[in-house]
Design a protein around this motif. Structure first.
Motif, short mmCIF file in Angstrom:
data_model
loop_
_atom_site.label_atom_id
_atom_site.label_comp_id
_atom_site.label_asym_id
_atom_site.label_seq_id
_atom_site.Cartn_x
_atom_site.Cartn_y
_atom_site.Cartn_z
N HIS A 1 3.13 -11.49 -13.21
CA HIS A 1 2.59 -11.98 -14.49
C HIS A 1 1.51 -13.03 -14.22
N CYS A 2 1.76 -13.87 -13.21
CA CYS A 2 0.79 -14.93 -12.89
C CYS A 2 -0.51 -14.31 -12.38
N ILE B 1 -8.63 -9.96 -18.65
CA ILE B 1 -9.88 -9.94 -19.43
C ILE B 1 -9.77 -10.86 -20.65
N THR B 2 -8.56 -11.31 -20.97
CA THR B 2 -8.40 -12.25 -22.09
C THR B 2 -7.84 -13.60 -21.60
N LYS B 3 -8.11 -13.92 -20.34
CA LYS B 3 -7.56 -15.19 -19.79
C LYS B 3 -8.08 -16.38 -20.61
N ASN B 4 -7.33 -17.45 -20.59
CA ASN B 4 -7.72 -18.65 -21.32
C ASN B 4 -7.19 -19.85 -20.54
N PRO B 5 -7.66 -21.06 -20.85
CA PRO B 5 -7.26 -22.21 -20.02
C PRO B 5 -5.76 -22.44 -19.99
N VAL B 6 -5.07 -22.13 -21.10
CA VAL B 6 -3.62 -22.41 -21.14
C VAL B 6 -2.87 -21.41 -20.26
N SER B 7 -3.20 -20.12 -20.43
CA SER B 7 -2.48 -19.11 -19.65
C SER B 7 -2.73 -19.32 -18.15
N THR B 8 -3.94 -19.74 -17.78
CA THR B 8 -4.23 -19.95 -16.36
C THR B 8 -3.40 -21.12 -15.81
N LEU B 9 -3.33 -22.20 -16.58
CA LEU B 9 -2.52 -23.35 -16.13
C LEU B 9 -1.06 -22.95 -15.94
N LEU B 10 -0.54 -22.23 -16.93
CA LEU B 10 0.86 -21.80 -16.87
C LEU B 10 1.07 -20.91 -15.64
N ALA B 11 0.15 -19.97 -15.44
CA ALA B 11 0.31 -19.01 -14.35
C ALA B 11 0.25 -19.70 -12.99
N LEU B 12 -0.63 -20.68 -12.85
CA LEU B 12 -0.76 -21.32 -11.53
C LEU B 12 0.45 -22.20 -11.23
N ASP B 13 0.95 -22.89 -12.23
CA ASP B 13 2.14 -23.70 -11.98
C ASP B 13 3.33 -22.80 -11.65
N ALA B 14 3.44 -21.69 -12.38
CA ALA B 14 4.52 -20.74 -12.11
C ALA B 14 4.38 -20.15 -10.71
N GLY C 1 6.21 -16.07 -18.12
CA GLY C 1 6.37 -15.31 -19.37
C GLY C 1 5.47 -15.87 -20.46
N ALA C 2 5.34 -17.21 -20.49
CA ALA C 2 4.48 -17.83 -21.50
C ALA C 2 3.02 -17.47 -21.24
N ALA C 3 2.63 -17.37 -19.97
CA ALA C 3 1.26 -16.94 -19.63
C ALA C 3 1.07 -15.49 -20.08
N SER D 1 -12.79 -14.81 -7.42
CA SER D 1 -12.76 -16.24 -7.76
C SER D 1 -11.49 -16.61 -8.51
N GLU D 2 -10.89 -15.66 -9.22
CA GLU D 2 -9.61 -15.95 -9.90
C GLU D 2 -8.44 -15.85 -8.91
N LEU D 3 -8.49 -14.84 -8.04
CA LEU D 3 -7.37 -14.66 -7.10
C LEU D 3 -7.30 -15.80 -6.07
N VAL D 4 -8.42 -16.47 -5.84
CA VAL D 4 -8.42 -17.64 -4.96
C VAL D 4 -7.42 -18.68 -5.47
N LEU D 5 -7.35 -18.82 -6.79
CA LEU D 5 -6.45 -19.82 -7.37
C LEU D 5 -4.99 -19.48 -7.04
N ILE D 6 -4.68 -18.19 -7.10
CA ILE D 6 -3.32 -17.75 -6.74
C ILE D 6 -3.09 -17.99 -5.24
N ALA D 7 -4.11 -17.65 -4.44
CA ALA D 7 -3.98 -17.83 -2.99
C ALA D 7 -3.73 -19.30 -2.67
N GLU D 8 -4.45 -20.20 -3.36
CA GLU D 8 -4.24 -21.64 -3.12
C GLU D 8 -2.83 -22.05 -3.50
N ALA D 9 -2.34 -21.49 -4.62
CA ALA D 9 -0.97 -21.81 -5.06
C ALA D 9 0.04 -21.34 -4.02
N MET D 10 -0.34 -20.34 -3.22
CA MET D 10 0.56 -19.83 -2.16
C MET D 10 0.33 -20.56 -0.84
N GLY D 11 -0.53 -21.57 -0.86
CA GLY D 11 -0.76 -22.36 0.35
C GLY D 11 -1.68 -21.68 1.35
#
Ligand code: NAD
Length: 371
Positions: free
Chosen positions: A187-188, A195-208, A240-242, A287-297
């Motif tokens: 989900h993250c 295609i409908t990402k927004n600042p809230v869903s991105t924050l939620l997804a990265l913290d998750a 789930g909220a994202a 550029s979006e998947l980089v954020l996930i990669a960073e969250a994975m260290g």
């Protein structure tokens, strides 16, 4: 620069904490619910949770449906809808994974064409699937000789109360811990490149993502680690909220087809498909998947390389948690791949993928690589 976006919020109350189930009678009294139906599975009866709910809910519990099947078959929904009408139910208590919650949502939805005041849903999730946060549900039906899972979006059926009690997840078996945890992570991934990402869903997804990265392996190693279970359930909630606010893409569309038509368990489908979906989207969504990669260290380097590393890291998880890695290991028949590709091509979620898919052959190749 901030891009234009839309964001919908739903009226939901979240009650989260170890032991939160003990608050259920108080919550029900506050809401003035008086005729409840419990929707759950045989496994919750076997582990004593149905008996526990009967004690907690007392006389207000007027019906129990414990025959929920995976992927929400229409027959389940027909039966729960009939019971809800007969017993004049004012709240559906959905207790279990995404399937029990899906049956409750589908029941409320089918009641919406019969009665004006819908029963509220009180969801008590016991896996990491995240369905409790969303207005979407899938029902599996046979049409023209093909069994398909069809999704509906209806804001009226979003669970009004969600009670998260990590203690209810301690007995979640290892395989389901792993596979539904990967579902939360998926989900993250699909939220950040949606295609409908927004600042809230991105924050939620990265913290998750960050929480999942640390907590899921610990939950897998030791199911009784309450701290890890709590973090992982919080990750599932945030994921789930994202999910509730964005269009998913290739990964989820393909998982739905594999579940509804080839009967692959949802979490297992997620474990097989996710690394491939990340690789497929790695160039367009780097550029979006980089954020996930960073969250994975994952260490900083070229963006696309980081996205590809994230795919390999998910594959490592899947291997270490002993989940199937190929469609053949999940009961899919090779001869069915062309039909599955065709269904995936017609799937709206697949068409919402950020990297456009113009040909059925692309999907057939995608499935063959995973076979
Ligand atoms: P599931 O609900 O099918 O449950 C899988 C199995 O786990 C069942 O046998 C269940 O009884 C058992 N189980 C659940 N919790 C347990 C526990 N604590 N201890 C022991 N056994 C337990 O699986 P799922 O992955 O949670 O949900 C998948 C379904 O949810 C699919 O139909 C999927 O499409 C749907 N889903 C929907 C959304 C949405 O937003 N609409 C999101 C995610 C998943």
């Amino acid at each position: 620069m901030t891009e234009p976006f839309r964001y919908t919020t739903f009226p939901q109350e979240i009650i989260f904490g170890a032991g939160a189930l003990a608050k259920i009678s108080e919550i029900i009294a506050q809401q003035n619910f008086s005729r409840l139906m419990l929707i759950t599975t045989h496994s919750q009866r076997a582990n004593g949770n149905v008996a526990r709910m009967e004690t907690l809910l007392g006389e207000k519990l007027v019906a129990v449906f414990d025959s929920t099947q995976p992927h929400v078959p229409q027959a389940n929904v027909d039966e729960t809808t009939r019971i809800a009408r007969e017993k004049n139910i004012d709240a559906l208590v959905a207790f279990g994974g995404g399937s029990a919650i899906g049956v409750a949502k589908a029941t409320a939805n089918s009641l919406s064409s019969l009665i004006s005041l819908l029963p509220s849903i009180l969801a008590i999730p016991t896996t990491y699937a995240g369905s409790e946060m969303t207005p979407v549900f899938g029902v599996t039906r046979e049409r023209d000789g093909v069994t398909k899972k069809e999704t509906t979006n209806n804001a009226r059926i979003v669970p009004r109360i969600v009670l998260y009690d990590p203690l209810l997840t301690l007995d979640l078996p290892r395989e389901l811990t792993a596979s539904t945890g990967i579902n939360a992570f998926a989900h993250c991934v699909e939220a950040v490149y949606s295609i409908t990402k927004n600042p809230v869903s991105t924050l939620l997804a990265l913290d998750a993502s960050r929480l999942t990265f640390h907590a899921l392996p610990r939950c897998y190693e030791n199911g009784n680690d309450v701290e890890a279970r709590t973090d992982m359930l919080q990750a599932a909630y945030l994921a789930g909220a994202a999910l509730a606010n964005v269009a998913m893409g290739l990964h989820h569309g393909v998982c739905h087809v594999l579940g509804g038509t080839a009967n692959v368990p949802h979490g297992v489908a997620n474990a097989i498909v996710l690394p491939h979906a990340i690789r497929f989207n790695a160039d367009v969504c780097a550029s979006e998947l980089v954020l996930i990669a960073e969250a994975m260290g994952i260490a900083r380097q070229n963006e696309e390389a980081m996205a590809l590393d994230a795919a390999s890291r998910v594959e490592d998880w899947v291997t270490r948690m002993n989940l199937p890695m190929r469609l053949r290991d999940a009961g899919v028949n090779e001869n069915d791949l062309p039909q599955l590709a065709q269904l995936a091509f017609q799937n709206k979620t697949v068409q919402n993928n950020p990297k456009k898919i113009a040909r059925i052959e692309t999907l057939e190749h995608f499935l063959r690589v995973m076979f």
